[in-house]
Design a protein around this motif. Structure first.
Motif, PDB file in Angstrom:
ATOM      1  N   GLU A 131       0.730  -1.207   0.082  1.00 41.21           N
ATOM      2  CA  GLU A 131       0.076   0.048   0.043  1.00 41.21           C
ATOM      3  C   GLU A 131       1.025   1.326   0.001  1.00 41.21           C
ATOM      4  OE1 GLU A 131      -4.167  -1.380   2.273  1.00 41.21           O
ATOM      5  OE2 GLU A 131      -3.010   0.057   3.038  1.00 41.21           O
ATOM      6  N   LYS A 184       1.934   1.892  -3.347  1.00 39.18           N
ATOM      7  CA  LYS A 184       1.154   2.338  -4.339  1.00 39.18           C
ATOM      8  C   LYS A 184       0.469   3.917  -4.224  1.00 39.18           C
ATOM      9  CE  LYS A 184      -3.449   1.105  -6.095  1.00 39.18           C
ATOM     10  NZ  LYS A 184      -4.795   0.789  -5.553  1.00 39.18           N
ATOM     11  N   VAL A 185       0.818   4.289  -2.681  1.00 36.22           N
ATOM     12  CA  VAL A 185       0.716   5.561  -2.449  1.00 36.22           C
ATOM     13  C   VAL A 185       1.464   6.445  -3.064  1.00 36.22           C
ATOM     14  CG1 VAL A 185       0.656   7.372  -0.551  1.00 36.22           C
ATOM     15  CG2 VAL A 185      -0.570   5.348  -0.232  1.00 36.22           C
ATOM     16  N   TYR A 186       2.795   5.925  -3.269  1.00 39.01           N
ATOM     17  CA  TYR A 186       4.068   6.637  -4.023  1.00 39.01           C
ATOM     18  C   TYR A 186       4.093   6.137  -5.534  1.00 39.01           C
ATOM     19  CZ  TYR A 186       4.620   8.607   0.421  1.00 39.01           C
ATOM     20  OH  TYR A 186       4.252   8.946   1.817  1.00 39.01           O
ATOM     21  N   GLN A 187       3.243   5.349  -5.909  1.00 40.05           N
ATOM     22  CA  GLN A 187       3.195   5.083  -7.403  1.00 40.05           C
ATOM     23  C   GLN A 187       4.472   4.594  -7.745  1.00 40.05           C
ATOM     24  OE1 GLN A 187       1.636   8.752  -9.213  1.00 40.05           O
ATOM     25  NE2 GLN A 187      -0.076   7.839  -9.426  1.00 40.05           N
ATOM     26  N   CYS A 188       4.914   3.569  -7.039  1.00 38.45           N
ATOM     27  CA  CYS A 188       6.154   2.996  -7.249  1.00 38.45           C
ATOM     28  C   CYS A 188       6.087   2.024  -8.410  1.00 38.45           C
ATOM     29  CB  CYS A 188       6.712   2.010  -5.819  1.00 38.45           C
ATOM     30  SG  CYS A 188       8.063   1.345  -5.935  1.00 38.45           S
ATOM     31  N   PRO A 189       7.149   2.004  -9.441  1.00 33.03           N
ATOM     32  CA  PRO A 189       6.824   1.296 -10.768  1.00 33.03           C
ATOM     33  C   PRO A 189       7.422  -0.011 -10.347  1.00 33.03           C
ATOM     34  CG  PRO A 189       8.025   3.276 -11.142  1.00 33.03           C
ATOM     35  CD  PRO A 189       7.893   3.343  -9.754  1.00 33.03           C
ATOM     36  N   PRO A 223      11.456  -0.860  -9.231  1.00 32.38           N
ATOM     37  CA  PRO A 223      11.858  -0.391  -7.929  1.00 32.38           C
ATOM     38  C   PRO A 223      11.145  -1.179  -6.921  1.00 32.38           C
ATOM     39  CG  PRO A 223      11.291   1.453  -9.292  1.00 32.38           C
ATOM     40  CD  PRO A 223      10.857   0.357 -10.183  1.00 32.38           C
ATOM     41  N   GLN A 256      13.192  -2.465  -3.918  1.00 32.86           N
ATOM     42  CA  GLN A 256      13.223  -1.835  -2.970  1.00 32.86           C
ATOM     43  C   GLN A 256      12.468  -2.385  -1.927  1.00 32.86           C
ATOM     44  OE1 GLN A 256      13.610   2.410  -2.688  1.00 32.86           O
ATOM     45  NE2 GLN A 256      14.109   2.575  -4.960  1.00 32.86           N
ATOM     46  N   VAL A 270      -7.577   8.482  -0.785  1.00 34.02           N
ATOM     47  CA  VAL A 270      -5.973   8.432  -1.399  1.00 34.02           C
ATOM     48  C   VAL A 270      -6.017   7.529  -2.173  1.00 34.02           C
ATOM     49  CG1 VAL A 270      -5.277   6.467   0.017  1.00 34.02           C
ATOM     50  CG2 VAL A 270      -3.688   8.436  -0.177  1.00 34.02           C
ATOM     51  N   GLY A 271      -6.909   6.851  -2.699  1.00 39.24           N
ATOM     52  CA  GLY A 271      -6.957   5.987  -3.850  1.00 39.24           C
ATOM     53  C   GLY A 271      -6.438   4.640  -3.613  1.00 39.24           C
ATOM     54  N   LEU A 272      -6.586   4.005  -2.453  1.00 43.72           N
ATOM     55  CA  LEU A 272      -5.992   2.588  -2.041  1.00 43.72           C
ATOM     56  C   LEU A 272      -7.272   1.605  -2.404  1.00 43.72           C
ATOM     57  CD1 LEU A 272      -3.716   2.894   0.926  1.00 43.72           C
ATOM     58  CD2 LEU A 272      -3.223   2.150  -1.467  1.00 43.72           C
ATOM     59  N   SER A 306      -7.236   6.841  -8.834  1.00 43.20           N
ATOM     60  CA  SER A 306      -6.117   6.030  -8.358  1.00 43.20           C
ATOM     61  C   SER A 306      -5.122   6.504  -7.382  1.00 43.20           C
ATOM     62  CB  SER A 306      -5.349   5.086  -9.197  1.00 43.20           C
ATOM     63  OG  SER A 306      -4.238   4.471  -8.865  1.00 43.20           O
ATOM     64  N   THR A 307      -4.168   6.197  -6.997  1.00 44.22           N
ATOM     65  CA  THR A 307      -3.385   6.937  -6.100  1.00 44.22           C
ATOM     66  C   THR A 307      -2.517   7.997  -6.686  1.00 44.22           C
ATOM     67  OG1 THR A 307      -1.418   5.401  -6.280  1.00 44.22           O
ATOM     68  CG2 THR A 307      -2.817   5.118  -4.170  1.00 44.22           C
ATOM     69  N   SER A 308      -1.982   9.093  -6.048  1.00 43.34           N
ATOM     70  CA  SER A 308      -1.169  10.039  -6.824  1.00 43.34           C
ATOM     71  C   SER A 308      -0.464  10.759  -5.891  1.00 43.34           C
ATOM     72  CB  SER A 308      -2.216  11.148  -7.459  1.00 43.34           C
ATOM     73  OG  SER A 308      -1.887  12.294  -7.767  1.00 43.34           O
ATOM     74  N   THR A 309       0.473  11.671  -6.525  1.00 47.62           N
ATOM     75  CA  THR A 309       1.461  12.040  -5.370  1.00 47.62           C
ATOM     76  C   THR A 309       0.843  13.541  -5.053  1.00 47.62           C
ATOM     77  OG1 THR A 309       2.723  12.821  -7.255  1.00 47.62           O
ATOM     78  CG2 THR A 309       3.603  11.204  -5.991  1.00 47.62           C
ATOM     79  N   ILE A 318      -0.395  10.551   2.707  1.00 47.49           N
ATOM     80  CA  ILE A 318      -1.168   9.977   3.880  1.00 47.49           C
ATOM     81  C   ILE A 318      -0.098   9.359   4.604  1.00 47.49           C
ATOM     82  CG2 ILE A 318      -1.151   7.625   2.721  1.00 47.49           C
ATOM     83  CD1 ILE A 318      -3.976   7.281   4.204  1.00 47.49           C
ATOM     84  N   PHE A 339      11.940   7.336  -0.651  1.00 44.70           N
ATOM     85  CA  PHE A 339      11.330   6.323  -1.296  1.00 44.70           C
ATOM     86  C   PHE A 339       9.757   7.092  -1.811  1.00 44.70           C
ATOM     87  CE2 PHE A 339       7.878   3.288  -1.674  1.00 44.70           C
ATOM     88  CZ  PHE A 339       8.255   2.124  -2.471  1.00 44.70           C
ATOM     89  N   ALA A 340       9.402   8.389  -1.194  1.00 43.41           N
ATOM     90  CA  ALA A 340       8.329   8.874  -1.788  1.00 43.41           C
ATOM     91  C   ALA A 340       8.540   9.631  -3.032  1.00 43.41           C
ATOM     92  CB  ALA A 340       7.902   9.942  -0.823  1.00 43.41           C
ATOM     93  N   VAL A 366      10.184   8.024  -5.524  1.00 41.51           N
ATOM     94  CA  VAL A 366      10.710   6.868  -6.358  1.00 41.51           C
ATOM     95  C   VAL A 366      10.312   7.169  -7.711  1.00 41.51           C
ATOM     96  CG1 VAL A 366       8.747   5.557  -5.761  1.00 41.51           C
ATOM     97  CG2 VAL A 366      10.859   4.441  -6.398  1.00 41.51           C
ATOM     98  N   ASN A 367       9.152   7.837  -8.103  1.00 40.08           N
ATOM     99  CA  ASN A 367       8.649   7.905  -9.296  1.00 40.08           C
ATOM    100  C   ASN A 367       8.693   9.303  -9.907  1.00 40.08           C
ATOM    101  OD1 ASN A 367       7.188   6.797 -11.314  1.00 40.08           O
ATOM    102  ND2 ASN A 367       5.251   7.470 -10.759  1.00 40.08           N
ATOM    103  N   ARG A 381       7.790  11.873   5.057  1.00 43.92           N
ATOM    104  CA  ARG A 381       7.767  11.039   3.823  1.00 43.92           C
ATOM    105  C   ARG A 381       6.673  11.577   2.983  1.00 43.92           C
ATOM    106  NH1 ARG A 381       7.285   4.504   4.219  1.00 43.92           N
ATOM    107  NH2 ARG A 381       5.322   4.979   5.224  1.00 43.92           N
ATOM    108  N   ALA A 382       5.348  11.741   3.932  1.00 42.85           N
ATOM    109  CA  ALA A 382       4.101  12.239   3.343  1.00 42.85           C
ATOM    110  C   ALA A 382       4.370  13.565   2.401  1.00 42.85           C
ATOM    111  CB  ALA A 382       2.957  12.232   4.184  1.00 42.85           C
TER     112      ALA A 382
END
Lengths: 260, 254, 283
Positions: A161, A164-169, A172, A176, C70-72, C89-92, C96, C115-116, C118-119, C163-164
Motif C-alpha cells: 500500500e 502504491k501511495v507513492y506510485q512505485c513502478p 523499484p 526496494q 487516497v485512492g487505495l 487511483s493513488t497520486s502524489t 497519507i 522512497f516517496a 521513487v517515481n 515522507r508524506a
C-alpha cells in the motif's frame, strides 16, 4: 563501576572453561577407556588410531580426493536446485494462477523424502555423477521454493500500500520492497536446504558411489575399519557445521536492519 | 463453490500432463520401457503387491520402526530438552556436547551404528530414535525458554507452587513449541526410517522392498514404494495438524 | 444532508488548490452473503487549506474515507473530486500518514523518505535537497541514517509525516497518526502538526479518536456514527489558532461532541444488547 567491569571480565574465561570442560572430559574418558582396554578395539577405536587414520588418509591423498568429490557434487547440486527453487517459489508467490496450476503437484512431491527417490533415480540415471547431483538438487529445490513462496506471500499488505501511495513502478517495487522484505526468509530456506542437501548427498554416497566422504565411510564399515568411519563422522559433522555457520553469518550480515 | 472447483481443476492439469508424458515415453521402444513403465502395468503391480500382502507387511514394518523410534527418541528428547530449559546448569553441561553431535548429518551415523549394532531392526530403530530426538530437544528447550517471564511472575504473585508452575504455566506455555518439535520429529522419523531401511537392508520395510526392487530393476515396485512413502508422510502431517489445531485452539490464528 | 461548508471559513482565499468534494458517497463490504453498509450518503466539501478532523466510534468508516480519498480503494459509489477532478487511483498530489508508521524496516530514515520520490523525474541532487529539507521540517536532523527500530514511536511517526510531505501534496490525510503514542508525545506532535500545517498551507484531513486533538487542530470537526457509517454532525470551531485548550468555548465544544459520541455509542450498545437478547430467546 568496579564491580561491573570485574563482573564483565571474569565470566568469560570461566564460561569458556565450562563450555570446554564436558567435551574435554569426554575425550579423556575415551582415551582412558581405550587405553585400559575396557572395551574391545573393534567396538571402540582409540583417539590415537583415529588421528593416525587421518594422517594416513591425508598422506595417500585419499581424504582430499573424497572431500573434493563430495563438495563438488554438493555445490553443483545445491546451486542448480536452489536457483530453480527460488525462481519457482517466488513466481508461485507472486502469481495466483501459477499457484493454482503448480501447488498441488508441488505439495504432493514435497511429501516424499528426497532419500526415497534414490533407488528410482539410480534406475533412471545409473550410479554416475548425474544421479548424485540430481538428488542433491532435488533436496535443495523444495525448501528453497517453499521459503521463496512463503516469504513473498508473507510481505505485509501494508508495504504494498505504501508503494502504491507513492506510485512505485514495478522494478523499484521488486528492488526496494519485495527483495529486502523476502531476503531473510529466503536465506533461512537456503540454509535449511544446504544442510538437507549435505545429508542427502552423504546418504547417496553411502548407497552408491565410487568416491566421496560417504563412500569412504561405507568402505570403512565393510572393511571393519572403525577408525576410518569415525574420521568420516567427524568430517561430515565439521562440514555440516561450517556450512550452517557460514550461512548464519551471511544471514546476520544481509539482514542487519532487523532488531537485535 | 464454482471457483474452488475451477481451482481444483487447474491443479489437476500438470499431474495429468506429466502422466501423459510418462505414458508416451513408455511407448518409445524397449530402452525407454525399462524406466518409464506403462501406467497400466504399475496399476497391475500395485494390485498384485496389495493382494499378496507384500506391500502391507513392509508398510507395517516401516510404521513400526518409525513409531518405536519416535516414541523412544521423542520422549527422551522431550525430557532432556525440558531439563536443559529448566536448569541452566544442565544446559551448560550437556548443551555443547549435544550441539556438536547434532552437526553430523543424521545418516552419517549409519556406518558407525552399523558397525556397533549390525544392520537389523535395532540399528534402524536407533537411527530413527536419533532423528526424533534432536528436534524434540531443540523445541522443548526453546518452548520452556520462551514462556514469558510476565506469566511466570503472575504465577509467583499468586503463590503457585513449583509443581503448579509446571502444570499451569510452563507446560501449556511451551506446548506450541513442543508441537512444532513433534511435527519435525514425526517428519524426520519417517524420512530416517526410509533412509535407514535403504541402507540397512535386512528385515522387512518399504525402504528394503524398494532397494530389492531397484537391484532387480523393477521400476514399477520402486514407484509404488515411493508413492506409499509419500502418502503415509502426508497422512501423518495432516492428522498431526488437526490434532495440534485442536489442542492449541486458545491461540489466536490470523 | 447537503454540502456542509463552514460559512465563516476565511483561509480559503489564501491557497487556490486542494479542494476536496465528497458527494453522496456509499460503500459496502461483502461479508460472506451479507452486505454491510460501511459508509452511507457521505457529503462533505473541504476547502483549500482547511484542516478537518473526523471523530467517531470504531467501525464508523472514518478510516475508510481516507483510504478512498487516497485512492487505495476504488470500490465505492458516489463521487470524490479533488479540485473538480474525480479520484481514480493513488497520486502524489495526495499524501497519507498511517497510524502504524509503515516505514520500511530495511531502509534508513533517509531512504524511507526518499522512497516517496521513487517515481519522480527530478535530478538526484534536487531529490537530496528535498529529502533533507523535509527531515529538517519534522525536526529529525541527525537521525537520517537511523533504522526505524532505532527510533521512538514519535520519531518514527515524524519520519512518516516527512515522507508524506515530500511530494508537496495538495491534501494530506492523517489516519490516527498519533493514536499509538503516549500522551506527552502526542501533545508535542499536535503542536508540530499545527506548525507544519501553517507552514505548508495544504488541506489536511485527520481521523482521530481523541476529541480534544480534533478540536485543537481542526477548523471543523466531523462527528460520525456507526452502523451504517454516516455523518452525524459537523461542528465548526470558531477559535483562533493556536488554540487555548482551557478556553470555555473549547470545553463546551468538547463536552458537546463527547455527548454526541456517547449517545451514538450507547444506542449502538443498546442495539447490540437487544439483538443478543433476541438471539438468546431464539436459541
Amino acid at each position: 563501576m568496579n564491580a561491573i567491569s570485574t563482573a564483565k571480565k571474569l565470566p568469560i574465561p570461566a564460561d569458556a572453561l565450562g563450555l570446554l570442560a564436558v567435551p574435554l572430559a569426554m575425550l579423556a574418558l575415551w582415551v582412558l577407556v581405550t587405553r585400559a582396554q575396557w572395551v574391545p578395539e573393534q567396538l571402540l577405536v582409540s583417539p590415537t588410531k583415529v588421528i593416525e587414520a587421518v594422517g594416513e588418509l591425508w598422506e595417500a591423498g585419499e581424504l582430499q580426493g573424497h572431500l573434493q568429490n563430495s563438495l563438488r557434487r554438493l555445490f553443483l547440486g545445491f546451486f542448480s536446485g536452489a536457483i530453480f527453487g527460488l525462481i519457482f517459489g517466488v513466481l508461485m508467490g507472486l502469481f495466483k494462477s501459477m499457484e493454482d496450476y503448480c501447488a498441488p503437484l508441488f505439495n504432493a512431491f514435497r511429501q516424499i523424502p528426497s532419500i526415497a527417490f534414490i533407488p528410482m533415480l539410480i534406475l533412471i540415471f545409473g550410479i554416475d555423477e548425474t544421479f548424485k547431483i540430481i538428488i542433491v538438487a532435488k533436496a535443495a529445490f523444495f525448501p528453497v521454493a517453499l521459503g521463496g513462496y512463503d516469504s513473498v506471500r508473507g510481505i505485509p499488505k501494508n508495504y504494498f500500500e505504501v508503494a502504491k501511495v507513492y506510485q512505485c513502478p514495478l522494478w523499484p517495487l521488486i528492488k526496494q520492497v519485495v527483495i529486502p522484505a523476502t531476503v531473510p526468509q529466503i536465506l533461512t530456506g537456503l540454509r535449511l536446504s544446504l544442510s538437507r542437501s549435505w545429508m542427502v548427498l552423504v546418504a547417496a554416497e553411502l548407497m552408491a558411489a565410487d568416491s566421496g566422504i560417504g563412500q569412504m565411510m561405507e568402505w570403512g564399515r565393510q572393511m571393519f575399519r572403525m577408525d576410518i568411519v569415525v574420521v568420516g563422522v567427524f568430517i561430515t559433522g565439521l562440514i555440516g557445521f561450517a556450512l550452517d555457520y557460514g550461512f548464519k553469518w551471511l544471514e546476520s550480515r544481509m539482514a542487519r536492519w532487523k532488531m537485535g | 463453490m464454482g471457483l474452488v472447483f475451477l481451482k481444483r481443476l487447474k491443479g489437476l492439469v500438470l499431474p495429468l500432463v506429466l502422466l501423459m508424458v510418462w505414458e508416451i515415453a513408455s511407448r518409445q521402444g524397449r530402452a525407454y520401457a525399462l524406466t518409464f513403465i506403462p501406467i497400466e502395468k504399475i496399476g497391475r503391480s500395485l494390485i498384485e503387491t496389495i493382494l499378496s500382502g507384500e506391500l502391507l507387511t513392509n508398510l507395517l514394518a516401516s510404521l513400526g520402526t518409525a513409531s518405536t523410534g519416535l516414541l523412544i527418541g521423542g520422549t527422551v528428547g522431550l525430557g532432556l530438552g525440558s531439563l536443559m530449559g529448566l536448569y541452566p546448569r544442565v544446559d551448560k553441561i550437556i548443551g555443547p556436547v549435544f550441539h556438536s553431535f547434532r552437526q553430523v548429518p543424521l545418516l552419517g551415523w549409519i556406518p558407525l551404528i552399523g558397525l556397533w549394532f549390525g544392520n537389523g531392526c535395532l540399528a534402524k530403530t536407533l537411527v530413527v530414535c536419533l532423528a526424533s530426538f534432536y528436534p524434540m530437544v531443540l523445541n522443548s528447550y526453546a518452548g520452556i525458554r520462551n514462556v514469558e517471564n510476565n506469566h511466570l511472575e503472575v504465577g509467583r504473585v499468586l503463590g503457585a507452587s513449583r509443581w503448579q508452575t509446571y502444570r499451569y504455566i510452563l507446560i501449556p506455555g511451551a506446548l506450541p513449541f513442543i508441537f512444532i518439535g513433534i511435527y519435525h520429529a514425526l517428519a524426520f522419523s519417517w524420512i530416517s526410517t526410509v533412509g535407514s531401511e535403504l541402507l540397512f537392508t535386512a528385515g522387512p520395510g518399504l525402504g528394503g522392498m524398494m532397494q530389492t526392487a531397484q537391484m532387480a530393476a523393477k521400476m514399477d515396485i520402486v514407484i509404488i514404494c515411493v508413492a506409499s512413502i509419500g502418502v503415509v508422510g502426508l497422512l501423518m502431517n495432516v492428522s498431526l495438524a488437526k490434532l495440534s489445531g485442536h489442542l492449541l485452539r486458545w491461540r489466536s490464528t490470523r | 444532508m447537503g454540502n456542509l461548508i463552514h460559512p465563516d471559513f476565511k483561509r480559503s482565499a489564501k491557497s487556490l488548490s486542494g479542494e476536496l468534494s465528497i458527494q453522496s458517497l456509499h460503500k459496502q463490504y461483502r461479508l460472506e452473503r451479507n452486505y454491510l453498509n460501511v459508509l452511507e450518503n457521505i457529503n462533505l466539501t473541504i476547502l483549500p487549506g482547511e484542516f478537518v478532523s473526523i471523530v467517531g466510534p470504531s467501525g464508523c468508516g472514518k478510516s475508510t474515507i481516507l483510504r478512498l480519498v487516497v485512492g487505495l480503494d476504488s470500490d465505492f459509489q458516489g463521487r470524490i473530486l479533488l479540485d473538480g477532478k474525480p479520484i481514480t487511483s493513488t497520486s502524489t498530489d495526495r499524501g497519507i500518514v498511517f497510524q502504524d508508521h509503515r516505514l520500511f524496516p530495511w531502509m534508513t530514515v533517509w531512504e524511507n523518505i526518499a522512497f516517496a520520490l521513487v517515481n519522480s523525474d527530478l535530478p538526484s541532487a534536487e531529490k537530496r535537497d528535498i529529502v533533507s529539507l523535509n527531515i529538517k521540517r519534522v525536526n529529525l536532523t541527525g537521525f537520517a541514517n537511523a533504522y526505524p527500530h532505532q527510533l521512538s514511536g514519535g520519531m518514527a511517526q515524524r519520519a512518516a509525516i516527512a515522507r508524506a510531505l515530500v511530494n508537496e501534496p495538495k491534501i494530506l490525510l492523517l489516519d490516527e497518526p498519533l493514536g499509538a503514542l503516549d500522551a506527552l508525545t502526542r501533545l508535542y506532535l499536535q503542536a508540530e502538526l499545527q506548525r507544519i500545517w501553517i507552514q505548508h498551507r495544504s488541506t489536511m484531513i485527520m481521523v482521530t479518536h481523541d476529541v480534544e486533538e480534533a478540536l485543537f487542530l481542526g477548523d471543523r470537526v466531523v462527528v460520525m456514527q456507526a452502523n451504517p457509517g454516516r455523518i452525524k454532525r459537523v461542528v465548526p470551531v470558531p477559535l483562533e489558532h493556536p488554540r487555548d485548550r482551557s478556553s470555555p468555548l473549547f470545553h463546551r465544544l468538547k463536552d458537546e461532541i463527547l455527548a454526541d459520541l456517547i449517545d451514538t455509542d450507547s444506542t449502538a450498545e443498546a442495539k447490540r444488547a437487544k439483538s443478543l437478547a433476541l438471539r438468546s430467546d431464539l436459541g
